[in-house]
Scaffold this motif. Structure first.
Motif, PDB file in Angstrom:
ATOM      1  N   TRP A   6      21.843 -26.736  26.264  1.00 48.70           N
ATOM      2  CA  TRP A   6      23.149 -26.252  25.781  1.00 48.70           C
ATOM      3  C   TRP A   6      23.003 -25.601  24.418  1.00 48.70           C
ATOM      4  N   LEU A   7      22.233 -26.245  23.517  1.00 45.71           N
ATOM      5  CA  LEU A   7      22.038 -25.702  22.170  1.00 45.71           C
ATOM      6  C   LEU A   7      21.289 -24.375  22.229  1.00 45.71           C
ATOM      7  N   ALA A   8      20.277 -24.295  23.093  1.00 46.27           N
ATOM      8  CA  ALA A   8      19.517 -23.052  23.228  1.00 46.27           C
ATOM      9  C   ALA A   8      20.401 -21.930  23.762  1.00 46.27           C
ATOM     10  N   ALA A   9      21.273 -22.275  24.701  1.00 48.52           N
ATOM     11  CA  ALA A   9      22.178 -21.261  25.259  1.00 48.52           C
ATOM     12  C   ALA A   9      23.143 -20.755  24.193  1.00 48.52           C
ATOM     13  N   ARG A  10      23.662 -21.658  23.386  1.00 45.85           N
ATOM     14  CA  ARG A  10      24.578 -21.254  22.306  1.00 45.85           C
ATOM     15  C   ARG A  10      23.853 -20.375  21.290  1.00 45.85           C
ATOM     16  N   PHE A  11      22.598 -20.718  21.008  1.00 41.53           N
ATOM     17  CA  PHE A  11      21.825 -19.917  20.058  1.00 41.53           C
ATOM     18  C   PHE A  11      21.609 -18.512  20.603  1.00 41.53           C
ATOM     19  N   GLU A  12      21.295 -18.419  21.884  1.00 43.08           N
ATOM     20  CA  GLU A  12      21.056 -17.115  22.497  1.00 43.08           C
ATOM     21  C   GLU A  12      22.314 -16.245  22.441  1.00 43.08           C
ATOM     22  N   GLU A  13      23.484 -16.870  22.501  1.00 39.31           N
ATOM     23  CA  GLU A  13      24.732 -16.116  22.394  1.00 39.31           C
ATOM     24  C   GLU A  13      24.842 -15.430  21.042  1.00 39.31           C
ATOM     25  N   ASN A  14      24.203 -15.995  20.031  1.00 34.55           N
ATOM     26  CA  ASN A  14      24.284 -15.462  18.670  1.00 34.55           C
ATOM     27  C   ASN A  14      23.061 -14.656  18.261  1.00 34.55           C
ATOM     28  N   ARG A  15      22.053 -14.588  19.126  1.00 31.34           N
ATOM     29  CA  ARG A  15      20.779 -13.986  18.733  1.00 31.34           C
ATOM     30  C   ARG A  15      20.917 -12.519  18.308  1.00 31.34           C
ATOM     31  N   GLU A  16      21.620 -11.712  19.087  1.00 28.02           N
ATOM     32  CA  GLU A  16      21.742 -10.292  18.751  1.00 28.02           C
ATOM     33  C   GLU A  16      22.421 -10.102  17.407  1.00 28.02           C
ATOM     34  N   HIS A  17      23.488 -10.866  17.169  1.00 31.60           N
ATOM     35  CA  HIS A  17      24.188 -10.770  15.885  1.00 31.60           C
ATOM     36  C   HIS A  17      23.263 -11.171  14.743  1.00 31.60           C
ATOM     37  N   LEU A  18      22.531 -12.262  14.918  1.00 24.67           N
ATOM     38  CA  LEU A  18      21.636 -12.727  13.866  1.00 24.67           C
ATOM     39  C   LEU A  18      20.519 -11.717  13.613  1.00 24.67           C
TER      40      LEU A  18
END
Length: 290
Positions: A6-18
């Motif tokens: 779940w945490l990895a999926a949430r991180f991936e949602e923000n990866r492009e922005h980061l």
């Protein structure tokens, strides 16, 4: 295992922005990727249950990582020649997200200017002007007050938007506009104020000024801003605020509120009322004759 997924999926949602934030901060695809990866490592070692806003938390972490990288560059300039160099800014980049970022705002000219900024100025400008991160959050990253963060962004913005071929003319025009604004405010000339204000002008007051009374944190639009100043500013004085015309209100010879103006094409596009003690200790104020 499910929590990690779940945490990895949430991180991936923000990866492009980061990645976009890091690339705009560093100008290097590899360093941006490294910063994002470091943010993931720090997230994986943290307690996600204590994080209210994951996107904001990650942006803060990436900002701090980038700030450390920029400070390291300045401390070791001999090691700072690499992919972030302006000379390499126009190289082909395979990542579509990074390519789009470079195309819209991190071209060669902007990278050249960004390289001249201090790390704190660069971070404040990029996070606020490009990603709308509030100064309160930027202040936490750079370890200064929100007013100081706002001033850093303002200095950076002037350099990014500056016109080196005619700086004296720009400064003279700003003084002319601010002087006219002060006269119209004191005289209660509402129509003259409207003429000087851009239709989309924004008036901001920091917490210290709001606490003094008589000011709200945010006012938008020429009519509302003109109403806020018409018949007022009787005790304000014309000064140079970090070299550009502005106003100051003082008590017993001590500055209490600084009025910082942004003038574009002969009209005022923003006014900032700054009374934070940290800011007042740092700002350079020079008296001028009215």
């Amino acid at each position: 295992m499910q929590d990690n997924e779940w945490l990895a999926a949430r991180f991936e949602e923000n990866r492009e922005h980061l990645g976009a934030v890091a690339f705009r901060m560093l100008g290097s695809r590899q360093e941006a990727e490294d910063a994002v990866q470091e943010a993931w490592i720090r997230l994986s070692r943290s307690d996600p249950g204590s994080i209210d806003n994951l996107g904001g938390w990650l942006t803060t972490v990436v900002g701090r990582i980038c700030l450390d990288v920029l400070r390291s560059r300045r401390a070791h300039p001999e090691q700072a020649v690499g992919e972030h160099s302006p000379a390499l800014a126009d190289q082909e980049i395979a990542d579509p997200e990074v390519e789009a970022v470079q195309a819209d705002s991190v071209g060669l000219a902007l990278l050249v200017v960004l390289e001249t900024l201090t790390p704190a100025e660069r971070l404040a400008f990029v996070l606020h002007d490009m990603f709308a991160v509030p100064f309160e959050e930027i202040a936490v990253i750079i370890g200064r007050s929100p007013a100081a963060a706002r001033q850093l962004a303002s200095r950076a913005r002037r350099r990014v938007q500056g016109k080196p071929d005619a700086p004296e003319a720009d400064a003279a025009r700003q003084r002319e506009v601010v002087s006219a604004f002060l006269a119209a405010s004191r005289g209660g000339d509402f129509e003259a104020l409207l003429e000087l204000l851009d239709p989309g002008v924004v008036l901001r007051a920091d917490d210290a000024v709001v606490a003094l009374g008589g000011a709200v944190a945010l006012v938008r639009g020429a009519t509302a801003v003109a109403e806020s100043f018409s018949g007022r500013a009787q005790a304000a004085k014309l000064v140079l605020v970090d070299g550009l015309a502005g106003l100051v209100w003082a008590q017993r010879g001590e500055p209490r509120v600084v009025f910082a103006f942004t003038v574009t094409d002969g009209r005022i596009t923003s006014i900032e009322l700054l009374g934070d003690d940290d800011y007042l200790q740092q700002v350079e104020l020079s008296p001028v004759e009215e």
